[in-house]
Design an enzyme around this catalytic site. Sequence first.
Site, PDB file in Angstrom:
ATOM      1  CE  LYS A  83      -4.352   0.863   2.453  1.00  0.00           C
ATOM      2  NZ  LYS A  83      -4.987   0.730   3.778  1.00  0.00           N
TER       3      LYS A  83
HETATM    4  O1  G3P Z   1      -9.113   1.765   4.606  1.00  0.00           O
HETATM    5  C1  G3P Z   1      -8.878   3.048   5.097  1.00  0.00           C
HETATM    6  C2  G3P Z   1      -9.614   3.222   6.356  1.00  0.00           C
HETATM    7  O2  G3P Z   1      -9.022   2.463   7.350  1.00  0.00           O
HETATM    8  C3  G3P Z   1      -9.782   4.587   6.818  1.00  0.00           C
HETATM    9  O3  G3P Z   1     -10.934   4.566   7.555  1.00  0.00           O
HETATM   10  O4  G3P Z   1     -12.552   5.324   9.205  1.00  0.00           O
HETATM   11  O5  G3P Z   1     -10.103   5.846   9.469  1.00  0.00           O
HETATM   12  O6  G3P Z   1     -11.460   6.985   7.719  1.00  0.00           O
HETATM   13  P1  G3P Z   1     -11.265   5.753   8.546  1.00  0.00           P
END
Ligand code: G3P
Length: 217
Positions: A83
């Site tokens: 990634k």
């Molecule tokens: O896959 C990316 C994700 O983990 C981000 O999620 O909820 O931290 O915006 P969030």
Amino acid sequence: MKFFVDTADVKEIRELNDIGLLDGVTTNPSLIMKAGRDITEVTKEICGIVDGPVSAEVTALDFDGMMKEAEVLAKIADNICIKVPLTFDGLKACKALTTEGRKVNVTLCFSANQALLAAKAGATFISPFIGRIDDIGINGMELIGEIRTIYDNYGFQTEILAASIRTVNHVKEAALIGADVATVPPATLKALVKHPLTDKGLEGFLADWAKTGQKIV
Ligand code: G3P
């Protein structure tokens, strides 16, 4: 649509994988921090549970640093997907790594133009962050639709991986719009099964069953 789970929690991954729900896993530095474990050790364990791609994120900001980290991460297991962030150096690393035959997930995508660049750089997956766009008062799901149209217009093979999914509606909308994959936190993935009419129906069946006085076993 494929389901990835967005976590580094091995217990959750094992449970969801055992019922056939998982096509892959995504992790990021915040999720590794939350798991409280060594990145190599936990990622290796995850790769042993799930057959599909397991995204492990580089933390260097420059091309050379990313490539060095990617080499270390790629050695963890055959199903590692590197990634990289959606920066200029991230795109350079994406191109170099995919040319070597590695799977690459380009993360932190917030615009259709960024997604277009990632596809040009040969990304295996592009990760638009739906929830974080919603957080600033813009409809994040529209970005999925834009990327779908652009990729279909030009036949890009990069898979749209809807990320930063926060709700069950995000999952449904991403599927309707045509995201190839949704990476979903374990709790949201489990919440997809819930419906009040299922609970109510079950309650009714069990009440009537009790009246029969019968037992199946
Ligand atoms: O896959 C990316 C994700 O983990 C981000 O999620 O909820 O931290 O915006 P969030």
